[in-house]
Write a protein that holds these residues in place. Sequence first.
Motif, PDB file in Angstrom:
ATOM      1  N   SER A  57       0.835  -1.193   0.000  1.00 43.76           N
ATOM      2  CA  SER A  57       0.000   0.000   0.000  1.00 43.76           C
ATOM      3  C   SER A  57       0.877   1.254   0.000  1.00 43.76           C
ATOM      4  N   PRO A  58       0.306   2.403  -0.326  1.00 39.41           N
ATOM      5  CA  PRO A  58       1.086   3.647  -0.251  1.00 39.41           C
ATOM      6  C   PRO A  58       1.666   3.895   1.139  1.00 39.41           C
ATOM      7  N   TRP A  59       0.901   3.577   2.188  1.00 34.77           N
ATOM      8  CA  TRP A  59       1.403   3.783   3.554  1.00 34.77           C
ATOM      9  C   TRP A  59       2.550   2.816   3.851  1.00 34.77           C
ATOM     10  N   SER A  60       2.424   1.569   3.410  1.00 37.95           N
ATOM     11  CA  SER A  60       3.527   0.613   3.585  1.00 37.95           C
ATOM     12  C   SER A  60       4.764   1.066   2.844  1.00 37.95           C
ATOM     13  N   THR A  61       4.580   1.548   1.636  1.00 42.13           N
ATOM     14  CA  THR A  61       5.706   2.024   0.838  1.00 42.13           C
ATOM     15  C   THR A  61       6.423   3.171   1.536  1.00 42.13           C
ATOM     16  N   LYS A  62       5.669   4.007   2.231  1.00 44.04           N
ATOM     17  CA  LYS A  62       6.259   5.115   2.981  1.00 44.04           C
ATOM     18  C   LYS A  62       7.014   4.632   4.211  1.00 44.04           C
ATOM     19  N   MET A  63       6.455   3.643   4.933  1.00 36.36           N
ATOM     20  CA  MET A  63       7.003   3.262   6.227  1.00 36.36           C
ATOM     21  C   MET A  63       8.159   2.272   6.145  1.00 36.36           C
ATOM     22  N   MET A  64       8.175   1.403   5.162  1.00 40.48           N
ATOM     23  CA  MET A  64       9.175   0.331   5.160  1.00 40.48           C
ATOM     24  C   MET A  64      10.620   0.802   5.077  1.00 40.48           C
ATOM     25  N   PRO A  65      10.937   1.895   4.410  1.00 46.74           N
ATOM     26  CA  PRO A  65      12.336   2.357   4.447  1.00 46.74           C
ATOM     27  C   PRO A  65      12.822   2.746   5.842  1.00 46.74           C
ATOM     28  N   HIS A  66      11.901   2.946   6.792  1.00 44.27           N
ATOM     29  CA  HIS A  66      12.285   3.315   8.152  1.00 44.27           C
ATOM     30  C   HIS A  66      12.584   2.105   9.031  1.00 44.27           C
ATOM     31  N   HIS A  67      12.436   0.888   8.489  1.00 39.28           N
ATOM     32  CA  HIS A  67      12.778  -0.333   9.231  1.00 39.28           C
ATOM     33  C   HIS A  67      14.298  -0.511   9.160  1.00 39.28           C
ATOM     34  N   ARG A  68      14.998  -0.092  10.186  1.00 40.17           N
ATOM     35  CA  ARG A  68      16.464  -0.129  10.180  1.00 40.17           C
ATOM     36  C   ARG A  68      16.969  -1.442  10.775  1.00 40.17           C
ATOM     37  N   HIS A  69      18.093  -1.923  10.227  1.00 36.95           N
ATOM     38  CA  HIS A  69      18.776  -3.122  10.751  1.00 36.95           C
ATOM     39  C   HIS A  69      17.836  -4.335  10.788  1.00 36.95           C
ATOM     40  N   MET A  70      17.025  -4.477   9.754  1.00 33.54           N
ATOM     41  CA  MET A  70      16.043  -5.562   9.759  1.00 33.54           C
ATOM     42  C   MET A  70      16.711  -6.924   9.641  1.00 33.54           C
ATOM     43  N   VAL A  71      16.215  -7.863  10.442  1.00 33.75           N
ATOM     44  CA  VAL A  71      16.531  -9.290  10.326  1.00 33.75           C
ATOM     45  C   VAL A  71      15.191  -9.992  10.163  1.00 33.75           C
ATOM     46  N   ARG A  72      15.080 -10.814   9.132  1.00 33.34           N
ATOM     47  CA  ARG A  72      13.780 -11.416   8.797  1.00 33.34           C
ATOM     48  C   ARG A  72      13.972 -12.902   8.500  1.00 33.34           C
ATOM     49  N   SER A  73      13.392 -13.739   9.342  1.00 36.17           N
ATOM     50  CA  SER A  73      13.557 -15.187   9.212  1.00 36.17           C
ATOM     51  C   SER A  73      12.211 -15.839   8.905  1.00 36.17           C
ATOM     52  N   GLN A  74      12.193 -16.627   7.834  1.00 34.76           N
ATOM     53  CA  GLN A  74      11.005 -17.373   7.423  1.00 34.76           C
ATOM     54  C   GLN A  74      11.210 -18.816   7.894  1.00 34.76           C
ATOM     55  N   CYS A  75      10.358 -19.265   8.781  1.00 31.18           N
ATOM     56  CA  CYS A  75      10.717 -20.405   9.624  1.00 31.18           C
ATOM     57  C   CYS A  75       9.740 -21.568   9.590  1.00 31.18           C
ATOM     58  N   ARG A  76      10.301 -22.717   9.895  1.00 36.14           N
ATOM     59  CA  ARG A  76       9.523 -23.881  10.314  1.00 36.14           C
ATOM     60  C   ARG A  76       9.553 -23.927  11.839  1.00 36.14           C
ATOM     61  N   VAL A  77       8.434 -24.298  12.439  1.00 36.61           N
ATOM     62  CA  VAL A  77       8.362 -24.441  13.891  1.00 36.61           C
ATOM     63  C   VAL A  77       8.889 -25.828  14.249  1.00 36.61           C
ATOM     64  N   LEU A  78       9.982 -25.863  15.014  1.00 38.94           N
ATOM     65  CA  LEU A  78      10.562 -27.142  15.430  1.00 38.94           C
ATOM     66  C   LEU A  78       9.978 -27.632  16.744  1.00 38.94           C
ATOM     67  N   GLU A  79       9.780 -26.711  17.699  1.00 33.69           N
ATOM     68  CA  GLU A  79       9.254 -27.071  19.008  1.00 33.69           C
ATOM     69  C   GLU A  79       8.390 -25.918  19.506  1.00 33.69           C
ATOM     70  N   SER A  80       7.342 -26.242  20.274  1.00 36.27           N
ATOM     71  CA  SER A  80       6.502 -25.198  20.847  1.00 36.27           C
ATOM     72  C   SER A  80       5.762 -25.753  22.050  1.00 36.27           C
ATOM     73  N   CYS A  81       6.015 -25.160  23.216  1.00 36.25           N
ATOM     74  CA  CYS A  81       5.400 -25.630  24.457  1.00 36.25           C
ATOM     75  C   CYS A  81       4.880 -24.444  25.248  1.00 36.25           C
ATOM     76  N   GLY A  82       3.652 -24.528  25.749  1.00 33.57           N
ATOM     77  CA  GLY A  82       3.096 -23.491  26.600  1.00 33.57           C
ATOM     78  C   GLY A  82       2.335 -22.454  25.815  1.00 33.57           C
ATOM     79  N   GLY A  83       1.922 -21.394  26.501  1.00 30.13           N
ATOM     80  CA  GLY A  83       1.161 -20.330  25.860  1.00 30.13           C
ATOM     81  C   GLY A  83       2.036 -19.470  24.966  1.00 30.13           C
ATOM     82  N   ALA A  84       1.494 -19.078  23.819  1.00 27.94           N
ATOM     83  CA  ALA A  84       2.306 -18.345  22.846  1.00 27.94           C
ATOM     84  C   ALA A  84       2.478 -16.876  23.196  1.00 27.94           C
TER      85      ALA A  84
END
Length: 227
Positions: A81-108
């Motif tokens: 969107s136009p708003w996303s296009t405006k805001m995303m350059p302000h995300h500094r030092h981004m680390v972005r991981s696309q993941c498989r869940v290996l383990e998950s226990c308890g409340g999220a």
Amino acid sequence: MALLGLGAIAMWWDIAPEHRAEFEDWHTHEHFVERMGIPGFRRGSRWAAADGGEGFFVMYELEAYETLVSPAYLARLNAPSPWSTKMMPHHRHMVRSQCRVLESCGGALSRHALTVRLSPADGDADRLRLHLRGLAELLRSRPGTTAGHLLQHQTPKIEATTEQKIRGGPDPAADWIFIACGYEQAALQALLGAELSDQALVTAGARSGALSGLYALSHSNTSCDVR
């Protein structure tokens, strides 16, 4: 399984103070709503640095890892969107991981989240996973903590998206991510001096140099919230 699916996106970035108010407005009222409308997106959570700093941790819980290559998701990534296009350059030092869940226990979800970005040492992945599975099981019932989750990054085979290009190119990714949740910040801080210290992780089969961050819950939506 505590997380709402078998896939996840885990992200970290900084937002400068002068952009923070607009960022949180956009991320809450447009971006989360948009993402939760994509089939396979089940819950999104935003956490702000517990020390009041500029960092954020964001996690999307996905029905399946394959949601990351679905036509509906790719269409959104390539038509911000136009708003996303405006805001995303302000995300500094981004680390972005696309993941498989290996383990998950308890409340999220809980008041605080401790994230640890790490990698297994050569030949020690199975041993490290077993250790972190046991820790996750302990955290769901230990005083002050509520959950433990282990994610593993796997890069989807897709072309660079428009959103990625707006941010300036490929985003770095964390290899493995361990997330400890809790209602007492001190209990999570204690983990950093004990089971999740760098020395303890190395002993369990990780490479030295894990990166950690402590965050407080800022906002969350599920797919049901935006229908």
